[in-house]
Design an enzyme around this catalytic site. Structure first.
Site, PDB file in Angstrom:
ATOM      1  CD1 TRP A 130      -2.643   1.673   0.429  1.00 14.34           C
ATOM      2  CD2 TRP A 130      -2.086   1.875   2.596  1.00 14.34           C
ATOM      3  NE1 TRP A 130      -3.379   2.707   0.963  1.00 14.34           N
ATOM      4  CE2 TRP A 130      -3.053   2.851   2.293  1.00 14.34           C
ATOM      5  CE3 TRP A 130      -1.589   1.805   3.902  1.00 14.34           C
ATOM      6  CZ2 TRP A 130      -3.539   3.752   3.235  1.00 14.34           C
ATOM      7  CZ3 TRP A 130      -2.077   2.705   4.841  1.00 14.34           C
ATOM      8  CH2 TRP A 130      -3.033   3.659   4.507  1.00 14.34           C
ATOM      9  CG  ASP A 211      -2.778  -3.201   6.871  1.00 13.26           C
ATOM     10  OD1 ASP A 211      -3.920  -3.124   7.365  1.00 13.26           O
ATOM     11  OD2 ASP A 211      -2.313  -2.328   6.115  1.00 13.26           O
ATOM     12  CE  LYS A 246     -10.577   0.200   2.097  1.00 16.30           C
ATOM     13  NZ  LYS A 246      -9.587   1.003   2.793  1.00 16.30           N
TER      14      LYS A 246
HETATM   15  C1  LMR Z   1      -6.672   2.473  -0.579  1.00 14.80           C
HETATM   16  O1  LMR Z   1      -5.681   1.759  -0.608  1.00 14.80           O
HETATM   17  O2  LMR Z   1      -7.132   3.029  -1.596  1.00 14.80           O
HETATM   18  C2  LMR Z   1      -7.420   2.659   0.726  1.00 14.80           C
HETATM   19  O3  LMR Z   1      -6.763   1.970   1.734  1.00 14.80           O
HETATM   20  C3  LMR Z   1      -7.704   4.068   1.058  1.00 14.80           C
HETATM   21  C4  LMR Z   1      -6.486   4.899   1.396  1.00 14.80           C
HETATM   22  O4  LMR Z   1      -6.522   5.564   2.422  1.00 14.80           O
HETATM   23  O5  LMR Z   1      -5.508   4.887   0.637  1.00 14.80           O
END
Ligand code: LMR
Length: 396
Positions: A130, A211, A246
């Protein structure tokens, strides 16, 4: 003082949402941020959430501060959701949970705790991961390391490379794993692979941090906790960062949890006391509303059953859109094989589109996708699928 301050670059994900909002193209499509959308492109409030809010409005008597770690009953329910109702971790009291402002808040609390109490421990992130993981841990002062994760040629887990890298993780370092629905790839280890990773981390004396932001979006609420539960069979110390953005649709209520699992109850009490000190120095105590909703739903068997069905509906819609995307690309004559998209899990598809192609989609077709080629599959609808696939075919 402000005269020479330079502008920071836009956020890799939320910056795209800002750009999308400003885009005047009527055919624009937002497949960037991970927010569920229904068949009409709306982000619905789950019915169980509305019902819980009604009950809350009728029963709430004050707005006094919550404890630093939030409502203890919320914490117990979160633990049950992760490990199962009568799991030894829950009944022994060797876990402790703090209600945090969202999953990101949980990650930051984890980062602050690691930096304060285990200084010198680096955090290992999957490559890719992420876009906000590294910034959160860097901001808390941690060293970031990475381990290989994706076999980009075959669009699957590069398990061998992942294990080899983990063999070199020093004792006391922290290794982050995604509980399910890996963000951004949608590629998860199977339970046997989780067991191997767990044994290796236990052997190395490394601390796993999970996570867990998409429980229910791969196969089901319990099914998606299988990896975490397997990990708990081998590692007796674990950190978990949960998000209810989510699976409860509570995005803007910022509802998450940070759970520590220790070897015994007294140790857990010491660890959570340090976590409390980190929270107090940051946001003091959590915002109550989202946690209260989660507590009402999870503690009422009928509401909980209805919630599980609503999560299944979201999951099924995303999976239908995966199939629609692959079939429509094929029907438009795209020769590149995208069939791997149907085996990815969760909200995202790691499409394999290059940075150039992603830029073209944005600049020429007003289609917003994260730079890594990550598509929010939940943003696809029967209305926008043709526009989307025509544009992908053109940039390919
Ligand atoms: C994402 O990956 O799009 C979500 O987890 C929202 C975010 O805060 O980035």
């Amino acid at each position: 003082m402000f005269q020479n301050v330079e502008a920071a670059p836009p956020d890799a994900i939320l910056g795209l949402v800002e750009a999308f909002k400003k885009d005047t193209n009527p055919a624009k499509i937002n497949l960037s941020v991970g927010v569920f959308q229904d068949a009409t492109g709306q982000t619905p409030i789950p019915k169980v959430v509305t019902e819980a809010e009604k009950r809350l409005l009728e029963s709430e008597t004050n707005k006094a501060y919550k404890p630093i770690t939030g409502d203890p009953e919320f914490g117990r329910l979160v633990q049950q959701l992760m490990f199962g109702e009568s799991h030894e971790i829950v009944t022994s009291g060797r876990a402790a949970t703090a209600h945090t402002p969202g999953g990101t808040g949980a990650l930051r609390v984890a980062a602050d705790y690691i930096n304060k109490v285990h200084s010198g421990s680096a955090i290992w992130l999957s490559d890719p991961t992420w876009a906000n993981h590294a910034p959160v841990f860097k901001a808390a002062g941690l060293d970031i390391k990475s381990y290989p994760y994706l076999d980009r040629q075959n669009n699957c887990l590069d398990f061998q490379a992942m294990l080899e890298a983990m063999q070199n993780v020093p004792a006391r370092d922290v290794v982050m794993l995604h509980g399910c629905c890996h963000n951004p790839t949608g590629v998860d280890p199977n339970v046997e692979q989780w067991a191997q990773v767990a044994k290796l981390l236990a052997e190395r004396g490394a601390l796993p941090l999970i996570d867990f932001a998409y429980q229910g979006f791969a196969d089901g609420i319990d099914e998606d906790a299988a990896g975490l539960r397997e990990l708990a069979n081998h590692c007796y110390e674990i950190l978990v960062c949960s998000s209810f953005s989510k699976n409860f649709g509570l995005y803007n209520e910022r509802t998450g949890a940070f759970t520590i699992v220790a070897s015994d109850q007294p140790t857990a009490a010491n660890v959570i006391s340090q976590v409390k000190a980190c929270i107090r120095a940051n946001y003091s105590n959590p915002p109550a509303h989202g946690g209260a909703i989660v507590k009402i739903v999870l503690s009422d068997p009928d509401l909980k059953a209805a919630w599980i069905n609503e999560v299944a509906d979201m999951r099924n819609r995303i999976n239908d859109m995966r199939t629609l995307l692959v079939d429509t690309l094929k029907s438009k004559g795209v020769e590149q094989d995208f069939s791997f998209i149907t085996s990815q899990r969760g909200m995202f598809s790691f499409s394999g589109l290059t940075k150039d192609q992603v830029d073209k989609l944005k600049n020429e077709y007003a289609i917003y996708i994260v730079g890594s080629g990550r598509i929010n599959v939940a943003g696809i609808t029967e209305q926008n699928i043709d526009t989307l696939c025509d544009a992908i075919a053109a940039v390919l």
